[in-house]
Design a protein around this motif. Structure first.
Motif, PDB file in Angstrom:
ATOM      1  N   ARG A 216       0.838  -1.214   0.000  1.00  0.00           N
ATOM      2  CA  ARG A 216       0.000   0.000   0.000  1.00  0.00           C
ATOM      3  C   ARG A 216       0.867   1.257   0.000  1.00  0.00           C
ATOM      4  O   ARG A 216       0.522   2.249  -0.651  1.00  0.00           O
ATOM      5  N   LEU A 217       1.995   1.232   0.722  1.00  0.00           N
ATOM      6  CA  LEU A 217       2.908   2.371   0.678  1.00  0.00           C
ATOM      7  C   LEU A 217       3.449   2.574  -0.732  1.00  0.00           C
ATOM      8  O   LEU A 217       3.468   3.699  -1.254  1.00  0.00           O
ATOM      9  N   ALA A 218       3.890   1.479  -1.369  1.00  0.00           N
ATOM     10  CA  ALA A 218       4.457   1.589  -2.718  1.00  0.00           C
ATOM     11  C   ALA A 218       3.436   2.135  -3.703  1.00  0.00           C
ATOM     12  O   ALA A 218       3.781   2.858  -4.640  1.00  0.00           O
ATOM     13  N   ARG A 219       2.168   1.791  -3.505  1.00  0.00           N
ATOM     14  CA  ARG A 219       1.123   2.258  -4.424  1.00  0.00           C
ATOM     15  C   ARG A 219       0.841   3.742  -4.269  1.00  0.00           C
ATOM     16  O   ARG A 219       0.194   4.339  -5.130  1.00  0.00           O
ATOM     17  N   ARG A 220       1.285   4.350  -3.184  1.00  0.00           N
ATOM     18  CA  ARG A 220       1.103   5.806  -3.018  1.00  0.00           C
ATOM     19  C   ARG A 220       2.224   6.600  -3.690  1.00  0.00           C
ATOM     20  O   ARG A 220       2.082   7.804  -3.906  1.00  0.00           O
ATOM     21  N   ALA A 221       3.320   5.945  -4.030  1.00  0.00           N
ATOM     22  CA  ALA A 221       4.440   6.652  -4.652  1.00  0.00           C
ATOM     23  C   ALA A 221       4.046   7.378  -5.941  1.00  0.00           C
ATOM     24  O   ALA A 221       4.477   8.512  -6.167  1.00  0.00           O
ATOM     25  N   PRO A 222       3.227   6.764  -6.828  1.00  0.00           N
ATOM     26  CA  PRO A 222       2.853   7.485  -8.054  1.00  0.00           C
ATOM     27  C   PRO A 222       2.096   8.788  -7.798  1.00  0.00           C
ATOM     28  O   PRO A 222       2.099   9.675  -8.661  1.00  0.00           O
ATOM     29  N   LEU A 223       1.479   8.918  -6.625  1.00  0.00           N
ATOM     30  CA  LEU A 223       0.801  10.181  -6.318  1.00  0.00           C
ATOM     31  C   LEU A 223       1.828  11.297  -6.157  1.00  0.00           C
ATOM     32  O   LEU A 223       1.574  12.450  -6.551  1.00  0.00           O
ATOM     33  N   GLY A 224       2.985  10.978  -5.592  1.00  0.00           N
ATOM     34  CA  GLY A 224       4.054  11.971  -5.507  1.00  0.00           C
ATOM     35  C   GLY A 224       4.601  12.332  -6.866  1.00  0.00           C
ATOM     36  O   GLY A 224       4.940  13.485  -7.129  1.00  0.00           O
ATOM     37  N   VAL A 225       4.692  11.337  -7.762  1.00  0.00           N
ATOM     38  CA  VAL A 225       5.123  11.600  -9.138  1.00  0.00           C
ATOM     39  C   VAL A 225       4.138  12.552  -9.818  1.00  0.00           C
ATOM     40  O   VAL A 225       4.533  13.500 -10.503  1.00  0.00           O
ATOM     41  N   ALA A 226       2.855  12.301  -9.615  1.00  0.00           N
ATOM     42  CA  ALA A 226       1.826  13.128 -10.250  1.00  0.00           C
ATOM     43  C   ALA A 226       1.909  14.579  -9.787  1.00  0.00           C
ATOM     44  O   ALA A 226       1.628  15.502 -10.568  1.00  0.00           O
ATOM     45  N   LEU A 227       2.303  14.802  -8.540  1.00  0.00           N
ATOM     46  CA  LEU A 227       2.416  16.168  -8.037  1.00  0.00           C
ATOM     47  C   LEU A 227       3.485  16.963  -8.773  1.00  0.00           C
ATOM     48  O   LEU A 227       3.442  18.190  -8.800  1.00  0.00           O
ATOM     49  N   THR A 228       4.451  16.290  -9.378  1.00  0.00           N
ATOM     50  CA  THR A 228       5.493  16.985 -10.152  1.00  0.00           C
ATOM     51  C   THR A 228       5.125  17.118 -11.624  1.00  0.00           C
ATOM     52  O   THR A 228       5.867  17.738 -12.387  1.00  0.00           O
ATOM     53  N   GLY A 229       4.002  16.510 -12.036  1.00  0.00           N
ATOM     54  CA  GLY A 229       3.593  16.567 -13.431  1.00  0.00           C
ATOM     55  C   GLY A 229       3.845  15.296 -14.211  1.00  0.00           C
ATOM     56  O   GLY A 229       3.752  15.288 -15.437  1.00  0.00           O
ATOM     57  N   GLY A 230       4.164  14.208 -13.523  1.00  0.00           N
ATOM     58  CA  GLY A 230       4.348  12.924 -14.182  1.00  0.00           C
ATOM     59  C   GLY A 230       3.039  12.171 -14.266  1.00  0.00           C
ATOM     60  O   GLY A 230       2.414  11.900 -13.237  1.00  0.00           O
ATOM     61  N   TYR A 231       2.603  11.832 -15.496  1.00  0.00           N
ATOM     62  CA  TYR A 231       1.270  11.263 -15.694  1.00  0.00           C
ATOM     63  C   TYR A 231       1.293   9.831 -16.207  1.00  0.00           C
ATOM     64  O   TYR A 231       0.291   9.340 -16.715  1.00  0.00           O
ATOM     65  N   ALA A 232       2.417   9.153 -16.090  1.00  0.00           N
ATOM     66  CA  ALA A 232       2.495   7.734 -16.476  1.00  0.00           C
ATOM     67  C   ALA A 232       2.043   7.524 -17.916  1.00  0.00           C
ATOM     68  O   ALA A 232       1.135   6.749 -18.187  1.00  0.00           O
ATOM     69  N   TYR A 233       2.696   8.210 -18.829  1.00  0.00           N
ATOM     70  CA  TYR A 233       2.347   8.079 -20.238  1.00  0.00           C
ATOM     71  C   TYR A 233       2.668   6.686 -20.774  1.00  0.00           C
ATOM     72  O   TYR A 233       3.314   5.875 -20.106  1.00  0.00           O
ATOM     73  N   HIS A 234       2.267   6.437 -22.014  1.00  0.00           N
ATOM     74  CA  HIS A 234       2.314   5.103 -22.622  1.00  0.00           C
ATOM     75  C   HIS A 234       3.683   4.435 -22.497  1.00  0.00           C
ATOM     76  O   HIS A 234       3.774   3.267 -22.148  1.00  0.00           O
ATOM     77  N   SER A 235       4.761   5.156 -22.759  1.00  0.00           N
ATOM     78  CA  SER A 235       6.085   4.533 -22.814  1.00  0.00           C
ATOM     79  C   SER A 235       6.793   4.511 -21.471  1.00  0.00           C
ATOM     80  O   SER A 235       7.931   4.047 -21.372  1.00  0.00           O
ATOM     81  N   SER A 236       6.146   4.997 -20.432  1.00  0.00           N
ATOM     82  CA  SER A 236       6.827   5.129 -19.147  1.00  0.00           C
ATOM     83  C   SER A 236       6.844   3.805 -18.387  1.00  0.00           C
ATOM     84  O   SER A 236       5.825   3.123 -18.279  1.00  0.00           O
ATOM     85  N   GLY A 237       8.017   3.444 -17.861  1.00  0.00           N
ATOM     86  CA  GLY A 237       8.143   2.263 -17.020  1.00  0.00           C
ATOM     87  C   GLY A 237       8.336   2.687 -15.579  1.00  0.00           C
ATOM     88  O   GLY A 237       9.373   3.228 -15.217  1.00  0.00           O
ATOM     89  N   ASP A 238       7.317   2.491 -14.736  1.00  0.00           N
ATOM     90  CA  ASP A 238       7.333   2.993 -13.361  1.00  0.00           C
ATOM     91  C   ASP A 238       7.430   1.820 -12.390  1.00  0.00           C
ATOM     92  O   ASP A 238       6.573   0.937 -12.391  1.00  0.00           O
ATOM     93  N   ILE A 239       8.463   1.829 -11.549  1.00  0.00           N
ATOM     94  CA  ILE A 239       8.709   0.735 -10.624  1.00  0.00           C
ATOM     95  C   ILE A 239       8.880   1.305  -9.220  1.00  0.00           C
ATOM     96  O   ILE A 239       9.714   2.194  -8.994  1.00  0.00           O
ATOM     97  N   PHE A 240       8.082   0.783  -8.272  1.00  0.00           N
ATOM     98  CA  PHE A 240       8.164   1.255  -6.891  1.00  0.00           C
ATOM     99  C   PHE A 240       8.191   0.070  -5.933  1.00  0.00           C
ATOM    100  O   PHE A 240       7.408  -0.873  -6.077  1.00  0.00           O
ATOM    101  N   LEU A 241       9.086   0.146  -4.970  1.00  0.00           N
ATOM    102  CA  LEU A 241       9.236  -0.888  -3.949  1.00  0.00           C
ATOM    103  C   LEU A 241       9.201  -0.226  -2.580  1.00  0.00           C
ATOM    104  O   LEU A 241       9.563   0.942  -2.433  1.00  0.00           O
ATOM    105  N   ALA A 242       8.775  -0.986  -1.575  1.00  0.00           N
ATOM    106  CA  ALA A 242       8.800  -0.493  -0.202  1.00  0.00           C
ATOM    107  C   ALA A 242       9.255  -1.617   0.724  1.00  0.00           C
ATOM    108  O   ALA A 242       8.889  -2.780   0.523  1.00  0.00           O
ATOM    109  N   PHE A 243      10.063  -1.258   1.726  1.00  0.00           N
ATOM    110  CA  PHE A 243      10.486  -2.261   2.696  1.00  0.00           C
ATOM    111  C   PHE A 243      10.589  -1.631   4.080  1.00  0.00           C
ATOM    112  O   PHE A 243      10.687  -0.408   4.229  1.00  0.00           O
ATOM    113  N   SER A 244      10.534  -2.485   5.095  1.00  0.00           N
ATOM    114  CA  SER A 244      10.655  -2.056   6.484  1.00  0.00           C
ATOM    115  C   SER A 244      11.838  -2.752   7.135  1.00  0.00           C
ATOM    116  O   SER A 244      12.111  -3.926   6.867  1.00  0.00           O
ATOM    117  N   THR A 245      12.542  -2.028   7.997  1.00  0.00           N
ATOM    118  CA  THR A 245      13.659  -2.606   8.740  1.00  0.00           C
ATOM    119  C   THR A 245      13.222  -3.138  10.105  1.00  0.00           C
ATOM    120  O   THR A 245      14.060  -3.616  10.875  1.00  0.00           O
TER     121      THR A 245
END
Length: 222
Positions: free
Chosen positions: A123-152
């Protein structure tokens, strides 16, 4: 690649070994470092960026840290702290002398010391694209977006004796919202930091990417 000969296979085993041997603690370098060296973000020099937040919690405080490699977005969409500045930053222009450019992408890693279960980290990793969107990144067709989250947290659970029952602690789902806030904020800031930390770069074939004009951005917020 646009700035580098990414398909030339110039990276060899000794380079990897040297990078591992040279790893150290302390502040993380940002900008055109490591894998971020050849990256372009919103038509400006992109690359590696990081940010973090402290989240108050009765069992905390907890830290959320983010590291990104930003290589995405057309300049017209660049948005900084809610202001769409891209159309006002048409210059300095990117010089493109290579017919076929690499596709855009962003990689983001979220790290936390908050005790979380696997589904909560997803669920944390799925919120990362919202931060991208705030900068103007809209996940266009050719974009490869990869997000990972881990806890220590919960390290003892991995080393529990086979004869015992391992146990873990975790933040309840109903208390995750402040962590979601921190993820979105750190991803947005890390992307902007990757650009702010950079300088102009000329790469292969005379391709040129300017740095974000920090003085003009600062003037826009004066």
């Amino acid at each position: 690649g646009f700035l580098n000969d990414i398909n030339g296979r110039h990276l060899r085993a000794e380079h990897v070994a040297a990078a591992i041997d040279g790893a150290a603690g302390g502040p993380i370098e940002e900008g055109s470092v490591g894998g971020g060296t050849g990256m372009v973000c919103f038509g400006f020099k992109g690359g590696s960026g990081t940010a973090s937040r402290i989240v108050d919690h009765p069992a905390g405080p907890f830290t959320i840290g983010c590291f990104v490699q930003a290589n995405f977005g057309p300049r017209r969409n660049l948005t900084i702290r809610g202001r769409r500045l891209g159309p006002d930053l048409a210059e300095p222009a990117l010089i493109d002398r290579t017919p076929a450019r690499e596709k855009s992408s962003i990689i983001g890693v979220i790290a936390t010391d908050a005790p979380l279960l696997p589904h909560q980290l997803i669920r944390l990793a799925r919120r990362a694209p919202l931060g991208v969107a705030l900068t103007g990144g809209y996940a266009y067709h050719s974009s490869g977006d990869i997000f990972l989250a881990f806890s220590t947290a919960n390290g003892d659970a991995l080393t529990a004796p086979k004869t015992s029952v391992a146990s873990t602690t975790f933040v309840p789902d109903s208390a995750l919202d402040p962590l979601f806030d921190a993820v979105v904020q750190t991803v947005e800031e890390a992307i902007l930091n990757a650009m702010v930390a950079n300088q102009d770069m000329e790469g292969r074939d005379g391709n040129f990417v300017p740095a974000l004009p920090r003085d003009r951005v600062a003037a826009a917020f004066a």
